[in-house]
Structure formats: structure tokens, C-alpha cells
Design an enzyme around this catalytic site. Structure first.
Site, PDB file in Angstrom:
ATOM      1  N   ARG A 125      -3.217  -1.433   2.655  1.00 16.26           N
ATOM      2  CA  ARG A 125      -2.723  -1.196   4.006  1.00 16.26           C
ATOM      3  C   ARG A 125      -2.579   0.170   4.272  1.00 16.26           C
ATOM      4  O   ARG A 125      -2.803   0.627   5.731  1.00 16.26           O
ATOM      5  CB  ARG A 125      -1.291  -1.837   3.985  1.00 16.26           C
ATOM      6  CG  ARG A 125      -0.748  -1.929   5.287  1.00 16.26           C
ATOM      7  CD  ARG A 125       0.409  -2.782   5.478  1.00 16.26           C
ATOM      8  NE  ARG A 125       1.188  -2.417   6.709  1.00 16.26           N
ATOM      9  CZ  ARG A 125       2.650  -2.309   6.723  1.00 16.26           C
ATOM     10  NH1 ARG A 125       3.155  -2.678   5.773  1.00 16.26           N
ATOM     11  NH2 ARG A 125       2.969  -1.847   7.888  1.00 16.26           N
ATOM     12  N   ARG A 173       7.977   4.125   9.802  1.00 16.96           N
ATOM     13  CA  ARG A 173       7.398   5.319   9.295  1.00 16.96           C
ATOM     14  C   ARG A 173       7.014   6.011  10.517  1.00 16.96           C
ATOM     15  O   ARG A 173       7.023   7.503  10.254  1.00 16.96           O
ATOM     16  CB  ARG A 173       6.271   5.145   8.264  1.00 16.96           C
ATOM     17  CG  ARG A 173       6.667   4.328   7.175  1.00 16.96           C
ATOM     18  CD  ARG A 173       5.464   3.669   6.594  1.00 16.96           C
ATOM     19  NE  ARG A 173       5.879   2.894   5.479  1.00 16.96           N
ATOM     20  CZ  ARG A 173       6.088   1.336   5.776  1.00 16.96           C
ATOM     21  NH1 ARG A 173       6.077   0.907   7.135  1.00 16.96           N
ATOM     22  NH2 ARG A 173       6.379   0.673   4.948  1.00 16.96           N
ATOM     23  N   LYS A 215       9.976  10.798  -4.687  1.00 19.45           N
ATOM     24  CA  LYS A 215       8.474  10.317  -4.674  1.00 19.45           C
ATOM     25  C   LYS A 215       7.469  11.023  -3.703  1.00 19.45           C
ATOM     26  O   LYS A 215       6.620  11.464  -4.184  1.00 19.45           O
ATOM     27  CB  LYS A 215       8.602   8.528  -4.518  1.00 19.45           C
ATOM     28  CG  LYS A 215       7.151   8.014  -4.218  1.00 19.45           C
ATOM     29  CD  LYS A 215       6.344   8.051  -5.435  1.00 19.45           C
ATOM     30  CE  LYS A 215       5.189   7.114  -5.273  1.00 19.45           C
ATOM     31  NZ  LYS A 215       4.114   7.410  -4.212  1.00 19.45           N
ATOM     32  N   PRO A 232       5.314  12.256  -9.612  1.00 15.10           N
ATOM     33  CA  PRO A 232       5.841  11.080  -8.729  1.00 15.10           C
ATOM     34  C   PRO A 232       6.206   9.919  -9.668  1.00 15.10           C
ATOM     35  O   PRO A 232       5.210   9.611 -10.377  1.00 15.10           O
ATOM     36  CB  PRO A 232       4.822  10.828  -7.851  1.00 15.10           C
ATOM     37  CG  PRO A 232       3.388  11.762  -8.305  1.00 15.10           C
ATOM     38  CD  PRO A 232       4.083  12.484  -9.259  1.00 15.10           C
ATOM     39  N   ASP A 234       6.982   6.143  -9.145  1.00 12.11           N
ATOM     40  CA  ASP A 234       7.081   4.831  -8.253  1.00 12.11           C
ATOM     41  C   ASP A 234       7.145   3.648  -9.577  1.00 12.11           C
ATOM     42  O   ASP A 234       7.724   4.047 -10.482  1.00 12.11           O
ATOM     43  CB  ASP A 234       5.754   4.543  -7.563  1.00 12.11           C
ATOM     44  CG  ASP A 234       4.650   4.312  -8.571  1.00 12.11           C
ATOM     45  OD1 ASP A 234       4.989   4.406  -9.838  1.00 12.11           O
ATOM     46  OD2 ASP A 234       3.457   4.122  -8.259  1.00 12.11           O
TER      47      ASP A 234
END
Length: 274
Positions: A125, A173, A215, A232, A234
Site C-alpha cells: 500500500r 497522513r 519510528k 527504527p 517497529d
DNA sequence: GAACAGGCAACTC
DNA sequence: GAGTTGCCTGTT
């Protein structure tokens, strides 16, 4: 038909194209039917192929070996720096599995924008949103008889409204993207200054941007500013750290190339490694 | 149809 | 300062 020369990039031992482009760090490199990868970098299209133990690149840009060596960070010996990761047996499995990954020195604005989009999203995506952003607002150009689009400049995005970003379907976003673009276009964020700053200072500056948390700031530092201590975390990394590292683990203990260790751990965990 | 996803921010206590 | 919740959208 263009007739751009094939550049030798690296030996297959130094660089593995599949790992490099599939390890989750980039969104504009796509695998073709022949197993090669095509991507757009700095307004140029490029095709990477592996033949007989070597990796080659052909691009619409003037053939500048130096540019691509830098983009693929080929002046650093990853085999050598990876030997400094003292993280035990698990770390070694991650290194062995991921060896061949190159950490790409991506364009700062593209990286910032892409990782803002990445939050709470999966890779297919993210890629789709980024591609739509480029085809709507990026400069078109041709390569091998096909049309590609450069990543749109911050100035171009800064001039847009959230409504104009609606085709991206990127939801909440959209205002983050525009606000970051304006910060860059208006000079409130200067990538060259961020590059010169210490790691902690750069993270602090990035986090002032709307929609940029720990992140995204670390992704940007690592992939966009080439600060190799970017780490980072996640959900995949969180799980891997929880299962294989002490509770008080500090990424700094992995040294100045901690970000590379992170990439190996992430890629291994995400590929199902235990 | 509800829960969730490779996060963030604003709010609670 | 640790924990909770809404946020757009697409997928399961």
C-alpha cells in the site's frame, strides 16, 4: 530505444539486489519479469540486473559510476563492519541471512515523505500511495520507451491542499505530508544542516514535524540522512528485540553501524527467521 | 461487520 | 510518564 551502457556496480558477494530492494527500506524499486529491478532515483530511471556473480546498472542518467556507488553505499565494506556486531548467536544468524543488503542513500525529501506515508501501512500500500503521488505530481520522463515520474519536489507538494492529495487515499497522513513539504520548502527544515548535526539533535529536529515520531524520525535519519546509527523500531523489531535481546538492550551497544544491524534483524524477522 | 495494520498525537490518570 | 484512544483506508 536508448543505448545506455551497463555499469558494473559490485560483485554479488557485496550486493544482493533482491535483498537490497526487498528488505523494506525503499518503495520505488520494482521487480520485473526477468528478475531485474527497475527504480527511479533523483529523477532518473535505472535498471539493476545480476549476471554471473556481478551486479550491473543501466540508467537514463548520465553514467556516473560515482553517483551510483554512493547511492548503494558501496565504499563501505559491510562484511567488515558487520563483524563488529557483538550480539551473540541470533545476531550472527541475522547477519548471515541479510548479507548482501546495501543500505540505500535515498533522497532526503523522498525518504521523509515516504516514511510519513508508511505509518500504520503495509509495503504494497505504501508503494501504491507513493507511485500515485509521483504520477500525479512528479515530472514525467521516458526510459526504454516507458514513462516514469520523478518524485515530486517539496515545493510542488507545499503548494497543494489536502483535497488535492485525495487521489492518494492516504487518509490522515495527507496533512502531515503537506505540512512537512511546507517546512522543507520554506527552509524551516534543511537537510544539509540535519546531515551535519549529531544524531540526537537531528532526531529532535525531525520530531518537531507534524506526524513524525520516533519510528519515522529514525527511518529518515538512517535512509534519508545516512546516519548509520538510526535504529527504527517497529512491531517486527519490537518482537525480535523482546525475544532475543536483554530488556535493557541499547542499540548504541551495536556501535556506529547499528542501523545496518537493525536492517539485518528486521529482514530476518520479517522473512520468518527465529 | 469488526478488527487490525511496519505510527502519531492528544488526552487521561 | 505510562497507558489509552481516535485517526483514513484497505484487507482479512
Amino acid at each position: 530505444m536508448e543505448n545506455k551502457e551497463k555499469l558494473f556496480l559490485a560483485s554479488s558477494a557485496e550486493m544482493d539486489a533482491v535483498k537490497t530492494f526487498e528488505c523494506g527500506q525503499c518503495f520505488r524499486w520494482n521487480r520485473g519479469s526477468d528478475g531485474g529491478y527497475t527504480g527511479v532515483v533523483c529523477g532518473a530511471a535505472a535498471k539493476v540486473t545480476a549476471v554471473d556473480g556481478a551486479v550491473y546498472l543501466r540508467s537514463s542518467a548520465p553514467d556516473k559510476t560515482e553517483f551510483w556507488r554512493e547511492y548503494f553505499d558501496l565504499d563501505v565494506d559491510y562484511q567488515k563492519v558487520s563483524s563488529e556486531f557483538f550480539g551473540g548467536e541470533y545476531m550472527q544468524r541475522c547477519v548471515d541471512f541479510g548479507m548482501g543488503i546495501r543500505l540505500l542513500r535515498q533522497e532526503p525529501w523522498e525518504a521523509l515523505c515516504s516514511f510519513i506515508i508508511s505509518q500504520c501501512n503495509n509495503i504494497p500500500r505504501i508503494k501504491k500511495i507513493v507511485e500515485t503521488l509521483c504520477s500525479c505530481f512528479g515530472e514525467p520522463f521516458e526510459f526504454d520507451g516507458e514513462v516514469y515520474h520523478a518524485f515530486p519536489s517539496a515545493e510542488r507538494i507545499a503548494a497543494l491542499s489536502t483535497e488535492e492529495l485525495a487521489p492518494l487515499r492516504c487518509g490522515y497522513r495527507a496533512p502531515y505530508i503537506i505540512s512537512a513539504a511546507r517546512a522543507v520548502a520554506e527552509g524551516r527544515v534543511e537537510f544539509s544542516a540535519l546531515e551535519r548535526m549529531s544524531f540526537d539533535e537531528a532526531i529532535a529536529q525531525l520530531r518537531k514535524l507534524d506526524g513524525v515520531g520516533p519510528k519515522v524520525a529514525n527511518c529518515m535519519a538512517l535512509y534519508g540522512l545516512h546516519k548509520m546509527s538510526g535504529f527504527p523500531i517497529d512491531t517486527w523489531m519490537k518482537r525480535a528485540l523482546k525475544e532475543h535481546f536483554p530488556p535493557d538492550f541499547d542499540p548504541k551497544s551495536l556501535g556506529e553501524y547499528a542501523g545496518l544491524a537493525q536492517q539485518y534483524i528486521f529482514y530476518y524477522a520479517r522473512s520468518g527467521g527465529k
